[in-house]
Structures are given as C-alpha cells and as structure tokens.
Design an enzyme around this catalytic site. Structure first.
Site, PDB file in Angstrom:
ATOM      1  N   PHE A   1      63.556  25.410  57.029  1.00  6.03           N
ATOM      2  CA  PHE A   1      63.168  24.937  55.699  1.00  6.03           C
ATOM      3  C   PHE A   1      61.699  25.276  55.425  1.00  6.03           C
ATOM      4  O   PHE A   1      60.832  24.989  56.235  1.00  6.03           O
ATOM      5  CB  PHE A   1      63.381  23.422  55.599  1.00  6.03           C
ATOM      6  CG  PHE A   1      62.920  22.859  54.280  1.00  6.03           C
ATOM      7  CD1 PHE A   1      63.517  23.253  53.091  1.00  6.03           C
ATOM      8  CD2 PHE A   1      61.857  21.955  54.228  1.00  6.03           C
ATOM      9  CE1 PHE A   1      63.080  22.749  51.873  1.00  6.03           C
ATOM     10  CE2 PHE A   1      61.420  21.444  53.014  1.00  6.03           C
ATOM     11  CZ  PHE A   1      62.031  21.843  51.832  1.00  6.03           C
TER      12      PHE A   1
ATOM     13  N   MET B   1      43.711  43.646  25.690  1.00  2.88           N
ATOM     14  CA  MET B   1      43.447  44.860  26.469  1.00  2.88           C
ATOM     15  C   MET B   1      44.682  45.764  26.490  1.00  2.88           C
ATOM     16  O   MET B   1      44.577  46.975  26.390  1.00  2.88           O
ATOM     17  CB  MET B   1      43.037  44.442  27.883  1.00  2.88           C
ATOM     18  CG  MET B   1      42.836  45.525  28.862  1.00  2.88           C
ATOM     19  SD  MET B   1      41.315  46.444  28.873  1.00  2.88           S
ATOM     20  CE  MET B   1      39.966  45.544  28.465  1.00  2.88           C
TER      21      MET B   1
HETATM   22  C1  LIG Z   1      39.931  45.151  32.802  1.00  2.00           C
HETATM   23  C2  LIG Z   1      38.981  45.698  33.809  1.00  2.00           C
HETATM   24  C3  LIG Z   1      38.101  46.693  33.460  1.00  2.00           C
HETATM   25  C4  LIG Z   1      37.159  47.173  34.365  1.00  2.00           C
HETATM   26  N1  LIG Z   1      36.241  48.088  33.939  1.00  2.00           N
HETATM   27  C5  LIG Z   1      35.209  48.415  34.759  1.00  2.00           C
HETATM   28  C6  LIG Z   1      34.121  49.228  34.304  1.00  2.00           C
HETATM   29  O1  LIG Z   1      34.095  49.692  33.174  1.00  2.00           O
HETATM   30  N2  LIG Z   1      33.111  49.466  35.152  1.00  2.00           N
HETATM   31  C7  LIG Z   1      33.082  48.958  36.424  1.00  2.00           C
HETATM   32  O2  LIG Z   1      32.095  49.168  37.142  1.00  2.00           O
HETATM   33  N3  LIG Z   1      34.098  48.219  36.885  1.00  2.00           N
HETATM   34  C8  LIG Z   1      35.147  47.928  36.088  1.00  2.00           C
HETATM   35  N4  LIG Z   1      36.151  47.112  36.569  1.00  2.00           N
HETATM   36  C9  LIG Z   1      36.068  46.625  37.960  1.00  2.00           C
HETATM   37  C10 LIG Z   1      36.607  47.634  38.953  1.00  2.00           C
HETATM   38  O3  LIG Z   1      38.006  47.548  38.982  1.00  2.00           O
HETATM   39  C11 LIG Z   1      36.048  47.354  40.381  1.00  2.00           C
HETATM   40  O4  LIG Z   1      36.326  46.039  40.747  1.00  2.00           O
HETATM   41  C12 LIG Z   1      34.554  47.527  40.464  1.00  2.00           C
HETATM   42  O5  LIG Z   1      34.138  48.711  39.821  1.00  2.00           O
HETATM   43  C13 LIG Z   1      34.125  47.583  41.922  1.00  2.00           C
HETATM   44  O6  LIG Z   1      32.772  47.284  42.033  1.00  2.00           O
HETATM   45  P1  LIG Z   1      31.893  47.767  43.249  1.00  2.00           P
HETATM   46  O7  LIG Z   1      31.973  49.236  43.411  1.00  2.00           O
HETATM   47  O8  LIG Z   1      30.562  47.173  43.058  1.00  2.00           O
HETATM   48  O9  LIG Z   1      32.626  47.234  44.535  1.00  2.00           O
HETATM   49  P2  LIG Z   1      32.933  45.819  45.185  1.00  2.00           P
HETATM   50  O10 LIG Z   1      34.392  45.599  45.066  1.00  2.00           O
HETATM   51  O11 LIG Z   1      32.012  44.763  44.770  1.00  2.00           O
HETATM   52  O12 LIG Z   1      32.700  46.253  46.691  1.00  2.00           O
HETATM   53  C14 LIG Z   1      31.489  46.128  47.315  1.00  2.00           C
HETATM   54  C15 LIG Z   1      31.198  47.301  48.221  1.00  2.00           C
HETATM   55  O13 LIG Z   1      29.998  46.972  48.916  1.00  2.00           O
HETATM   56  C16 LIG Z   1      30.223  46.918  50.304  1.00  2.00           C
HETATM   57  N5  LIG Z   1      29.483  45.786  50.824  1.00  2.00           N
HETATM   58  C17 LIG Z   1      29.804  44.474  50.835  1.00  2.00           C
HETATM   59  N6  LIG Z   1      28.838  43.741  51.385  1.00  2.00           N
HETATM   60  C18 LIG Z   1      27.866  44.606  51.752  1.00  2.00           C
HETATM   61  C19 LIG Z   1      26.612  44.452  52.385  1.00  2.00           C
HETATM   62  N7  LIG Z   1      26.133  43.264  52.723  1.00  2.00           N
HETATM   63  N8  LIG Z   1      25.891  45.570  52.636  1.00  2.00           N
HETATM   64  C20 LIG Z   1      26.354  46.805  52.300  1.00  2.00           C
HETATM   65  N9  LIG Z   1      27.528  46.997  51.682  1.00  2.00           N
HETATM   66  C21 LIG Z   1      28.273  45.915  51.408  1.00  2.00           C
HETATM   67  C22 LIG Z   1      31.706  46.804  50.501  1.00  2.00           C
HETATM   68  O14 LIG Z   1      32.071  47.386  51.727  1.00  2.00           O
HETATM   69  C23 LIG Z   1      32.247  47.550  49.285  1.00  2.00           C
HETATM   70  O15 LIG Z   1      32.348  48.934  49.547  1.00  2.00           O
HETATM   71  C24 LIG Z   1      37.132  46.662  35.681  1.00  2.00           C
HETATM   72  C25 LIG Z   1      38.044  45.685  36.051  1.00  2.00           C
HETATM   73  C26 LIG Z   1      38.962  45.191  35.126  1.00  2.00           C
HETATM   74  C27 LIG Z   1      39.885  44.117  35.561  1.00  2.00           C
HETATM   75  C1  LIG Z   2      48.377  38.440  36.357  1.00  2.00           C
HETATM   76  C2  LIG Z   2      48.207  39.611  35.471  1.00  2.00           C
HETATM   77  N1  LIG Z   2      49.245  40.078  34.753  1.00  2.00           N
HETATM   78  C3  LIG Z   2      49.074  41.141  33.916  1.00  2.00           C
HETATM   79  C4  LIG Z   2      47.858  41.756  33.794  1.00  2.00           C
HETATM   80  C5  LIG Z   2      47.681  42.958  32.863  1.00  2.00           C
HETATM   81  N2  LIG Z   2      46.725  42.625  31.778  1.00  2.00           N
HETATM   82  C6  LIG Z   2      45.432  43.003  31.830  1.00  2.00           C
HETATM   83  S1  LIG Z   2      44.536  42.462  30.526  1.00  2.00           S
HETATM   84  C7  LIG Z   2      45.892  41.731  29.842  1.00  2.00           C
HETATM   85  C8  LIG Z   2      45.781  40.996  28.532  1.00  2.00           C
HETATM   86  C9  LIG Z   2      44.968  39.779  28.611  1.00  2.00           C
HETATM   87  O1  LIG Z   2      45.122  39.057  27.427  1.00  2.00           O
HETATM   88  P1  LIG Z   2      44.117  37.911  27.019  1.00  2.00           P
HETATM   89  O2  LIG Z   2      43.916  36.999  28.158  1.00  2.00           O
HETATM   90  O3  LIG Z   2      44.558  37.313  25.744  1.00  2.00           O
HETATM   91  O4  LIG Z   2      42.755  38.713  26.850  1.00  2.00           O
HETATM   92  P2  LIG Z   2      42.279  39.734  25.716  1.00  2.00           P
HETATM   93  O5  LIG Z   2      42.454  41.105  26.303  1.00  2.00           O
HETATM   94  O6  LIG Z   2      43.102  39.528  24.513  1.00  2.00           O
HETATM   95  O7  LIG Z   2      40.839  39.409  25.526  1.00  2.00           O
HETATM   96  C10 LIG Z   2      47.016  41.934  30.645  1.00  2.00           C
HETATM   97  C11 LIG Z   2      48.374  41.461  30.310  1.00  2.00           C
HETATM   98  C12 LIG Z   2      46.810  41.245  34.599  1.00  2.00           C
HETATM   99  N3  LIG Z   2      45.589  41.809  34.589  1.00  2.00           N
HETATM  100  N4  LIG Z   2      46.993  40.171  35.385  1.00  2.00           N
END
Ligand SMILES: Cc1cc2nc3c(=O)[nH]c(=O)nc-3n(C[C@H](O)[C@H](O)[C@H](O)COP(=O)(O)OP(=O)(O)OC[C@H]3O[C@@H](n4cnc5c(N)ncnc54)[C@H](O)[C@@H]3O)c2cc1C
Ligand SMILES: Cc1ncc(C[n+]2csc(CCOP(=O)(O)OP(=O)(O)O)c2C)c(N)n1
Ligand SMILES: [Mg+2]
Lengths: 576, 164
Positions: A112, A479
């Site tokens: 379970f 988005m």
């Molecule tokens: C809707 C959406 C849109 C996005 N658009 C963008 C965008 O336009 N631009 C953008 O930049 N991101 C964007 N992201 C985020 C993107 O997906 C990544 O999460 C982000 O770019 C990663 O950031 P980072 O390279 O700083 O790495 P992190 O994920 O912060 O990784 C950190 C790095 O540093 C290293 N590190 C950790 N600690 C240490 C330490 N003490 N010393 C040395 N190294 C260390 C790790 O090993 C790793 O390689 C978006 C995310 C979403 C959800």
């Molecule tokens: C758990 C999860 N499901 C689906 C997605 C894909 N996704 C990225 S942005 C987004 C829309 C988010 O809508 P809302 O919270 O209303 O934000 P808005 O973009 O309208 O500002 C979706 C469905 C995700 N990022 N996370």
C-alpha cells in the site's frame, strides 16, 4: 544519547540548523511526525499539496541561500513532490527531501502506497538514498545536506522505510561533524594557468561582454562580479537566473540576454569578440541557433560543474571552479598585469551599444486605455522602491517582471527558469516570506499559473505569511497564445481560459484581502494600499490588456541578431 | 567523427549504482554498445566497462556526466592510450564434423575450444578481440542456435591503471 529513527531525523535537522520543514503527513511518516510533535526547534509548515511543500522550501532556499527541507509520505506524497524536486534540480537549488517508504520487509511487493521513489526521482536529483538501517540515518542525513549544498547545488532525496523510524528501536546518536565522500570532490579554485590565459584574452578584447548567470547567485559572488565588471568597464548581460547579481540599474548592465532579452544584449553577444561566461550554462533559451552563436567571439567559461562546460557550445578557455575564488584570482592577475581598463579603451564598442540601446526595445503603448502588464510591473517597482523579493510563475508575466523590475541585489528574483514550472510562484513566495519576514514579498503571476497551486492560500493564512499577489490577468495562457499568434497564424488552440473564478472573492474566502483593478489610474493606488497592509496577504487581480506580447523575441531556431521587435520600439532595419 | 570508446569505471558497490549509470545513457540518449560489471578485489567497489560510440564532443560529455554521478569513484577512457581488450563468447551449435574440425584446425594458439559436447550439440567458447569474434561468428552463422557475449573488458597497457 539513544534515539529512535524518527527522532534521529528531527535531531539531525536541528543539528543542521534547519528552521522550517515543509511537509504533509501520511502513514509511512507518522513516527517522524510524532517526533516533530515532541519538540519546538524545527517548525513544521503544513502545506495543502506536496508540490507546494517543495516550491516553498525552494523559495526559502533561493532567498536565503540555506538548504530547503521537505518531508512527505510514501507513494502519492512522493510523486506529488516530483515536480518541485525537478524544478529545484534544473535551477541547482539546495534541497533535502525526506520521503517515507513502506517497511523494508514489504518493499517490492506493491505494498500500500509503495512507489520506487529512488527510481522515480533518479533523474531529477543530484543524488538520492534509500536508508536501510536505523544506524545509517544520521550519516545519510549529513551526506544529504553536504551534497545538496556543495559544488553545484541540487536536491537530494532521502527515502526512509517506516520500520527504521520505529519509536521502540533506539540507537546511539551522534551527528557527524563532517563527512567526505571519496567519489565526490567538487572543485573550488580554478587552474591558475587557465586564469592567466583568460586575462590575456581580456587584455586583447575590443568588443567584450560579461555573460553571467545563476552560478553567481548560488556562489554568493555578487560583490566579486561587481568588482570585476567595474574594474574592466565591460558591458554586463545576465541570464534570467542571474538577475540581481550585477545591479539592474548599473549603467554597465545592458539587460537580460536570450529569447526575451534586450536588443542591445543580444546584438552585443552576436558582435562580441570575447564572451566571459560566469556561472551560466548556455541554455537553449540563451543561445538561440547554436551554429550562429557568437560567431566572432572567443569564450571564457567559469563553472563549478565540468559538465556545463562545452556541453552545447565549445569554449576556448574553460575554468572549472567556484565563481568567487576564480574571480578573485582573476582580479589579482589583472592587477599584477598593470594594465588599466576604462570605458574609453573600448569606446567604439560602448558607442555601438549605446546606439543599440536607443532602439528602446522594451517600449510599449503608453496611451492604451487598457492596463498594460508592463505598466503594472513598473508601478510595482516604484511602490516597493525596487527592493522587494519578487517570485514569479511562468509565462508572459514572468518575462515582464524580469524586464521591467531591475533587481539590484541577488536572491531577490525568484523564478523557475530551467523547468518553467507553472504553480511555482505562490508557494515559493510563502517560503520567501518565512525566510525574509521583514521584507516585502510579491508574487507576480497569471490567471493560468496561479490556479496550479492556489490551495496554498490556506497555508499562508495558517502561518501568517503576508505576500502581495500581482495577478496579471489577461484571460489567456498568454505565452502560449503569443506563440500561436506568431507561429500558428493565431489559431488559439486551448490557450483561452474560460470560466475564471472571481479571484478577489476567492482570496476573501481564504481569509485574505482581494482587490480587482480594471483601470490604469487605479494601479498605483491599489499597490500602495496593498503594501501598506503589512500583515495581510492581498490578492491584486489586475485585468490587463488581453493580447499584449513580450518583446523582443528570438523565435525558435533563430540567431541573436534576428529578433521580433516591439511595434513601439524605435527599431529600424538600418540600425541592425 | 564518431568512434568507439571503451570506458572503465570504478563504481561504489551500492544498491542502485548500476542503474544510475545505465539510466544516464537512456536519459541523455547516449549510445551504449556493451556494458559489463563485476565486483573487484576491494569489496566496496565494482568495476564496470562500457563501450560507447560517439563524436569526441559527445564522448567528452558522457565522461563528464558519468564522473558527476556520486557513485562513480573514478573512470578512464581506455581508448586514449594503448590498451588490451577482450570479450568472451559462448556459441551453441548443432554438432557437425565440419565445425569440430574448424575449431580444432584453429589450433591451440587461438582462444577457442569446444567446451561442451553432447550427442547433437556443441558449445564453443572463444575469447579475444571483438573483431575476430565477429569474424568467427559470421563464418559459423548458419549453424548457430544461440550466442551469448560478455561484452568487452579491457586494461590499459604499461603503467597506466585505474586504481584508487
Ligand atoms: C518562459 C521562459 C522564458 C525564458 N526566457 C529566457 C531568456 O530570454 N533569457 C534567459 O537567460 N533565460 C530564459 N529562460 C530561462 C532559461 O530556461 C534558463 O533557466 C536560464 O537561461 C539558465 O540560466 P543560467 O545559464 O544562469 O543557468 P543556471 O540554471 O542558473 O545554472 C547555473 C550554472 O552555474 C553553475 N554554478 C552553480 N553554482 C556555481 C558556483 N558556485 N560557481 C561556479 N559555477 C556555479 C552551474 O553548474 C550551472 O552551470 C526562460 C525560462 C522560461 C520559463
Ligand atoms: C506546469 C506547466 N504546464 C504547462 C506549461 C506551459 N506554459 C508555459 S507559459 C503557459 C501559460 C501561462 O499562462 P498564465 O499563467 O496565465 O501567464 P501569462 O502567459 O498569460 O502571463 C503555459 C501553459 C508550463 N510552463 N508549466
Ligand atoms: Mg494569462
């Protein structure tokens, strides 16, 4: 001291200095909950869903730098926690998750509420353990905290079968002062030869860019990054995860880079001759089309995780080490080189960047009759004097917050970047408030995201964690709608949210304050009123422009110099 | 350019350690051609040998990701220097005079022998480098009933060694 397994778990948390455990009880952890009941040092926060526990612990960790702690039961408790564990894993957040397991004797019998937690979480943890002997609990807890918080941080799961927490079986307890693992020796300082090579490239650079990321926040190296930036007078761009490590209002900051980064940051990356990547991992949202990434640049990469280096982009000077000591060694080499750096030294480059800046890439329609989401964030910045802790969910609102709230300090901007987990913002804000009780905490969210962990409003009342929820309500999964507008000829397949609740009433039903804001002129007063209510959680439901888009945007598969620009920006082809 | 690499790993002899290694390959879509694992003289360690194929960049990343696993104590890429590689194969065939003669004609130099013989069936055992095992198998393919291979194991030649 003789303790039972359940008591050992709680005592080890005390010995680790843990303040809060975020959790939810169930059969296999009842002995542990009984041990919690009998003490007052470690406070338990009863969430309403295990996903909420993980995000709350995560928010606590991101804002404080300490390790977040979660306690859940076996089976559904553990599976509900998986999303939050994966969220922490992708952003390298230190977290220890204790999961109950069925008694040893029935493991493997489909008992379970049995799931193979170690198997399920293997790919979204830094490491995990199944403890098989009560005598191993203390050492395993020590290892878990050590692994979670050292090197490249990350979540560690400790799976505990119920029978080893039996109150009747006591063993001698001593918490190890330290632990070492022969198979785990994370790097600290970087190779000095590599650092000297890097400094040589820095001296030769004509179009340099510092590209820093979450590693600077995680490595507590914000001061060192600032010193480096200010010594070199180089332009600095940051990833979504790095925001705040270098001040957002500093004249040398050229904005975030990547998919929704600034025009100037992306253009600078494209034309640069030297990229200094510091604690950033060349994520695909950042690089755009790999083949066209920084075609003219040499790349220096500082990262504690060798696997982050040359993973997608091959670099010229890899430096494996913690950002802090590496930057300090770099500064020492720069100083002993006798070379002086100035803005004039790379004057032509700065002129070019300033010209790009003049496109005003974040411009939006100021005369619109509707509430623009960007405007709400600008007002939030004003009202909180740029000094709030801001958590976010995932979507357009997340990008608007990143673009329009310039963070001047690290750990203020708390969002799920790597996994992009909708539902993160609200529980994370609760965790942040527990870590930062005297600071303003805002949760920027959307009507889609907020409904994914909304139940935590109840927890927030129980534990008095007043945060301000900034709901940018556009009635769309914005988005998704934006992508559909751009790449599916506006076929809005399932991106429209019908039958939304009245959020302000909902907030009131949970015992909080609810507000709905429909007019632009009410935005700032509503925010002021909300933030004046220091001890209340306030849900501000802003009815915003339904179809506003996030600009600039690098569409999938495109290069840095190929952005869709805001209609209101001054961008003209000839500027490019 | 893709090429084959033989990676030798000292692994903590813990429950689940092997699945961390195997799981890494499926999760990250790396190739795995063969994998063999057994305890070492030091009871706390297992030694694992795996064969993978990929470009230099991919194999570099594979090694870094393997090294990152907390249960991986140490690893070397045997393909980086001169090494010795061996594999053992057992082949069950329908007994024919021709086959018996073939095995015997290979003489005592080659590591091949008839290990088991019943009225109608033979089990041929052979070991050596992968290429010659492949050739042998090809030659007897039409007579084969079943085959089992251990996967490659190897050691670096000379001073280089994988030890703690
Ligand atoms: C809707 C959406 C849109 C996005 N658009 C963008 C965008 O336009 N631009 C953008 O930049 N991101 C964007 N992201 C985020 C993107 O997906 C990544 O999460 C982000 O770019 C990663 O950031 P980072 O390279 O700083 O790495 P992190 O994920 O912060 O990784 C950190 C790095 O540093 C290293 N590190 C950790 N600690 C240490 C330490 N003490 N010393 C040395 N190294 C260390 C790790 O090993 C790793 O390689 C978006 C995310 C979403 C959800
Ligand atoms: C758990 C999860 N499901 C689906 C997605 C894909 N996704 C990225 S942005 C987004 C829309 C988010 O809508 P809302 O919270 O209303 O934000 P808005 O973009 O309208 O500002 C979706 C469905 C995700 N990022 N996370
Ligand atoms: Mg929305």
């Amino acid at each position: 001291m003789e303790l039972s397994g359940g008591e050992i778990i709680i005592q080890s948390l005390k010995d680790e200095g843990v303040e809060f455990v975020f959790g939810y009880p169930g059969g296999c952890v009842l002995h542990i909950y009984d041990a919690i009941f009998k003490q007052d040092d470690v406070k338990h926060v009863l969430v309403r869903h295990e996903q909420g526990a993980t995000h709350a612990a995560d928010g606590y960790a991101r804002s404080s730098g300490k390790t977040g702690v979660v306690l859940v039961t076996s089976g559904p408790g553990a599976t509900n926690a998986v999303t939050g564990i994966a969220t922490a894993y992708m952003d390298s957040i230190p977290m220890v998750i204790i999961t109950g397991q069925v008694p040893r004797a029935v493991i493997g019998t489909d008992a379970f509420q049995e799931v193979d937690t170690v198997g399920i979480t293997r790919h979204c943890v830094k490491h995990n353990f199944l403890v098989k002997d009560v005598a191993d609990i203390a050492i395993t807890m020590k290892k878990a905290f050590y692994l979670a918080s050292s090197g490249r941080p990350g979540p560690v799961v400790v799976d505990i079968p119920k029978d080893i927490t039996d109150p009747n079986i006591k063993v001698p307890y001593e918490y190890p002062a330290e632990v070492s693992l022969r198979s785990y020796q994370p790097a600290v300082s970087g190779d000095i030869e590599q650092i000297i090579k890097a400094v040589k490239l820095i001296q030769e650079a004509k179009r340099p860019v510092i590209y820093s990321g979450g590693g600077v926040v995680l490595g507590e190296a914000s001061e060192e990054l600032k010193t480096l930036g200010h010594t070199l007078k180089f332009p600095v761009t940051q990833t979504l995860m790095g925001l705040g490590a270098f001040p957002g209002t500093d004249p040398q900051f050229i904005g975030m880079l990547g998919m929704h980064g600034s025009y100037e940051a992306n253009m600078a990356m494209h034309d640069s001759d030297l990229i200094i990547a510091i604690g950033a991992r060349f994520d695909d949202r950042v690089t755009g089309k790999i083949a066209d990434f920084c075609p003219h640049a040499k790349i220096i990469h500082i990262d504690v995780d060798p696997a982050s280096i040359s993973k997608t982009i091959t670099v010229d000077v890899p430096i494996v080490g913690q950002v802090k000591p590496v930057i300090l060694d770099m500064l020492a080499q720069i100083e002993s080189s006798g070379e002086t750096f100035s803005r004039e030294r790379i004057g032509a480059w700065w002129d070019q960047i300033d010209q790009w800046r003049r496109t005003d890439c974040l411009a939006y329609d100021q005369d619109s009759g509707t509430i623009k989401p960007q405007y709400v964030i600008e007002q939030l910045y004003k009202v909180t004097k740029g000094d709030a802790f801001v958590t976010s969910d995932v979507g357009q609102h997340q990008m608007f917050a990143a673009q329009f709230y310039p963070f001047d300090k690290p750990r203020r901007w708390i969002n799920s970047g790597g996994l992009g987990t909708m539902g993160f913002g609200l529980p994370a804000a609760m965790g942040v408030k527990l870590a930062q009780p005297n600071s303003d905490v805002a949760c920027v969210t959307g009507e889609g995201s907020i409904q994914m962990c909304l139940q935590e409003l109840s927890t927030m009342l129980q534990y008095s964690t007043p945060v301000k929820i900034i709901n940018l309500n556009n009635g769309y999964l914005g988005m998704v709608r934006q992508w559909q507008e751009f790449t599916y000829q506006s076929r809005y397949s399932s991106s429209y949210l019908e039958a939304l609740p009245d959020f302000s009433k909902l907030a009131e039903a949970y015992g909080h304050v609810g507000m709905q804001i429909t007019k632009k002129e009410d935005v700032e007063p509503a925010l002021r009123e909300a933030f004046a209510m220091k001890d209340r959680t306030v849900f501000l439901d802003f009815i915003t422009d339904r179809t506003e888009n996030v600009y600039p945007m690098i569409q999938a598969g495109k290069a840095h110099n190929d952005m869709v620009m805001a209609p209101n920006s001054k961008y003209k082809r000839d500027l490019a | 350019m893709s090429r084959q690499h033989i990676i030798s790993i000292l692994l903590e002899n813990e429950a689940g350690a092997l699945s961390r290694v195997a799981g890494l390959f499926s999760a990250r879509a790396y190739n795995i051609e063969s994998l063999t694992v057994a305890p070492t003289l030091d009871a706390t360690l297992s030694r694992l040998t795996l064969v993978t194929v990929g470009s230099e960049e991919t194999v570099d990343q594979i090694k870094k990701q393997l090294d990152k696993l907390v249960d991986v104590v140490k690893l070397i890429d045997l393909s980086e220097s001169f090494s010795l590689e061996r594999e053992l194969v057992l082949i069950k065939v329908k007994k024919t005079e021709a086959l018996v003669q073939k095995v015997e004609s290979l003489g005592t130099d080659a590591l091949v022998s008839i290990t088991d013989e019943t009225d109608d069936y033979l089990i041929i055992e052979l070991s050596g480098e992968k290429a010659w095992l492949d050739d042998f198998l090809l030659a007897v393919e039409s007579d084969v009933i079943e085959v089992v291979r251990t996967g490659v194991i190897g050691l670096s030649r000379g001073e280089r060694a994988l030890t703690l």
